[in-house]
Design a protein around this motif. Structure first.
Motif, short mmCIF file in Angstrom:
data_model
loop_
_atom_site.label_atom_id
_atom_site.label_comp_id
_atom_site.label_asym_id
_atom_site.label_seq_id
_atom_site.Cartn_x
_atom_site.Cartn_y
_atom_site.Cartn_z
N TYR A 112 -4.03 132.28 22.10
CA TYR A 112 -2.98 132.37 21.07
C TYR A 112 -2.19 131.05 21.13
O TYR A 112 -1.86 130.56 21.98
N LYS A 113 -1.68 130.57 20.01
CA LYS A 113 -0.93 129.34 19.67
C LYS A 113 0.46 129.61 19.03
O LYS A 113 0.43 130.45 18.16
N VAL A 114 1.31 129.10 19.71
CA VAL A 114 2.70 129.59 19.07
C VAL A 114 3.32 128.08 18.89
O VAL A 114 3.68 127.23 19.62
N LEU A 115 3.99 128.10 17.69
CA LEU A 115 4.85 127.13 17.29
C LEU A 115 6.44 127.50 17.19
O LEU A 115 6.90 128.30 16.61
N ALA A 116 7.13 126.88 17.91
CA ALA A 116 8.60 127.21 18.04
C ALA A 116 9.30 126.27 17.43
O ALA A 116 9.32 124.98 17.58
N VAL A 117 10.33 126.73 16.27
CA VAL A 117 11.04 125.95 15.74
C VAL A 117 12.74 125.98 15.79
O VAL A 117 13.18 127.07 15.36
N ASP A 118 13.45 125.30 16.44
CA ASP A 118 14.81 125.21 16.43
C ASP A 118 15.47 124.01 17.07
O ASP A 118 14.78 123.11 17.67
N ASP A 119 16.59 123.82 16.08
CA ASP A 119 17.18 122.41 16.44
C ASP A 119 18.07 122.33 17.62
O ASP A 119 18.59 121.39 17.89
N ASN A 120 18.10 123.27 18.53
CA ASN A 120 18.78 123.43 19.78
C ASN A 120 17.58 123.14 20.90
O ASN A 120 16.73 124.08 20.98
N GLU B 20 13.02 124.20 24.57
CA GLU B 20 12.54 123.99 26.06
C GLU B 20 12.36 125.41 26.73
O GLU B 20 11.33 125.75 27.53
N LEU B 21 13.22 126.43 26.58
CA LEU B 21 13.19 127.77 27.08
C LEU B 21 11.99 128.60 26.59
O LEU B 21 11.31 129.09 27.49
N LEU B 22 11.72 128.42 25.28
CA LEU B 22 10.82 128.99 24.63
C LEU B 22 9.43 128.43 25.23
O LEU B 22 8.51 129.31 25.44
N GLU B 23 9.27 127.12 25.46
CA GLU B 23 7.94 126.46 25.71
C GLU B 23 7.77 127.04 27.22
O GLU B 23 6.70 127.12 27.49
N TYR B 24 8.80 127.06 28.04
CA TYR B 24 8.63 127.39 29.51
C TYR B 24 8.25 128.84 29.60
O TYR B 24 7.05 129.17 30.20
N THR B 25 8.86 129.61 28.77
CA THR B 25 8.63 131.10 29.01
C THR B 25 7.09 131.25 28.48
O THR B 25 6.44 132.26 29.16
N LEU B 26 7.01 130.92 27.39
CA LEU B 26 5.43 131.37 26.92
C LEU B 26 4.40 130.50 27.44
O LEU B 26 3.49 131.15 27.39
N SER B 27 4.46 129.47 27.64
CA SER B 27 3.69 128.48 28.65
C SER B 27 3.16 129.19 29.72
O SER B 27 2.04 129.46 30.37
N LYS B 28 4.21 129.65 30.43
CA LYS B 28 3.95 130.53 31.56
C LYS B 28 3.16 131.68 31.33
O LYS B 28 2.51 132.29 32.45
N ASP C 271 13.89 129.41 13.45
CA ASP C 271 15.24 129.66 13.36
C ASP C 271 15.65 129.45 11.86
O ASP C 271 14.90 128.96 11.17
N ILE C 272 16.83 129.61 11.48
CA ILE C 272 17.21 129.65 10.35
C ILE C 272 18.06 128.62 9.84
O ILE C 272 18.06 127.77 9.05
N SER C 273 19.15 128.31 10.71
CA SER C 273 20.17 127.11 10.63
C SER C 273 19.53 125.76 11.10
O SER C 273 19.92 125.59 12.31
N MET C 274 19.23 125.06 10.36
CA MET C 274 18.55 123.99 10.91
C MET C 274 18.88 122.76 9.98
O MET C 274 18.87 122.94 8.72
N PRO C 275 18.72 121.43 10.38
CA PRO C 275 19.09 120.38 9.44
C PRO C 275 17.75 120.14 8.80
O PRO C 275 16.56 120.44 9.02
N ILE C 276 17.74 119.16 7.54
CA ILE C 276 16.88 118.83 6.59
C ILE C 276 16.39 119.79 5.80
O ILE C 276 16.43 119.77 4.47
N MET C 277 15.85 120.99 6.47
CA MET C 277 15.29 122.03 5.71
C MET C 277 15.70 123.56 6.59
O MET C 277 15.32 123.28 7.64
N ASP C 278 16.39 124.42 5.99
CA ASP C 278 16.62 125.55 6.82
C ASP C 278 15.19 126.45 6.77
O ASP C 278 14.42 126.23 6.17
N GLY C 279 15.54 127.32 7.82
CA GLY C 279 14.35 128.32 8.16
C GLY C 279 13.75 129.12 6.93
O GLY C 279 12.81 129.48 6.87
N ILE C 280 14.66 129.38 6.02
CA ILE C 280 14.08 130.57 4.97
C ILE C 280 13.22 129.72 3.84
O ILE C 280 12.28 129.97 3.52
N GLU C 281 13.73 128.46 3.67
CA GLU C 281 12.77 127.58 2.74
C GLU C 281 11.59 127.04 3.45
O GLU C 281 10.74 127.04 2.93
N ALA C 282 11.72 126.85 4.80
CA ALA C 282 10.59 126.52 5.45
C ALA C 282 9.66 127.60 5.55
O ALA C 282 8.39 127.50 5.40
#
Length: 237
Positions: free
Chosen positions: A11-19, A24-32, A61-72
């Motif tokens: 399985y492949k996971v794409l994590a999108v967050d401006d924090n 980094e936490l998501l990448e570490y947790t899921l890669s493990k 995430d919802i609150s992000m720059p350029i394009m928010d999560g709902i529109e994305a």
């Protein structure tokens, strides 16, 4: 020849967050756990990356720059290659209207921050397990001019092939399996989303409305003061 079940490493996971700390936490947790993980920080980039990476799950995430999560999310749901990709919001937004907006554009889940790594991993495994088990069941239901195929996630109604977002399909599939049985909104949340999910009952109303709009049939009956049921006798609701 028997088919082998898909493992987390597939399985492949794409994590999108401006924090950056969160990605980094998501990448570490899921890669493990064996998942292939890619991260990005805004919705616009996520759309481009998703089309090349073709993830099985998108954490958004919802609150992000350029394009928010709902529109994305709305734009991601318009990409045919991602029809079977889970779209899961992982956000600090607790307002009901934000949750409703997420499910309205086809989200499969809505999780509230702060992130609890073990709980998140458990939730993702449950979603993928349900998808895997449903795909291998090859169960088909036929009721009058309606046919639902759990192998292809398709609906054939009056000789027209329809496709619904996964959670809408699974909600309809559950109701069809238990036709003429009335379920409360809370019971439907528990059966379709899983016990312990912090999702408002309003989510069920949104999904039922969307199912009716997309299919054009009126087999789902609203039982006032209780919930919903699927009936073979079309009724106005």
């Amino acid at each position: 020849m028997s088919q082998s079940k898909i493992t987390p490493k597939s399985y492949k996971v794409l994590a999108v967050d401006d924090n950056e700390d969160i990605t980094e936490l998501l990448e570490y947790t899921l890669s493990k756990e064996g998942y292939q993980v890619k991260t990005t920080w805004d919705g616009s980039t996520a759309i481009q990356l998703a089309q090349s990476f073709l993830p099985d799950l998108i954490l958004l995430d919802i609150s992000m720059p350029i394009m928010d999560g709902i529109e994305a999310g709305r734009l991601l749901r318009q990409i045919p290659a991602l029809d079977y990709t889970f779209l899961i919001y992982l956000t600090a937004r607790v307002e009901e209207y934000a949750e409703v907006a997420a499910f309205d554009i086809g989200a499969d889940d809505y999780l509230i921050k702060p992130i609890k790594p073990r709980a998140l991993v458990s939730r993702l495994k449950a979603l993928l397990r349900d998808k895997n088990e449903l795909a291998y069941s090859s169960t088909e239901f036929r009721i009058g001019d309606l046919k639902i195929d759990s192998l292809s996630y398709t609906i054939n109604y009056q000789n027209k092939v329809l496709q619904l977002p996964k959670k809408e399909f699974e909600l309809l599939y559950f109701l069809v399996q238990h036709q003429d049985t009335v379920y409360t909104r809370e019971q439907l949340l528990s059966h379709v989303w899983g016990a312990g999910m912090h999702i408002t009952p309003r989510t069920i109303d949104v999904h039922i409305r969307k199912i009716r709009e997309r299919t054009g049939f009126d087999y789902i009956k609203t039982v006032k003061g209780i919930g919903y049921k699927f009936t073979t006798e079309p009724e106005n609701t």
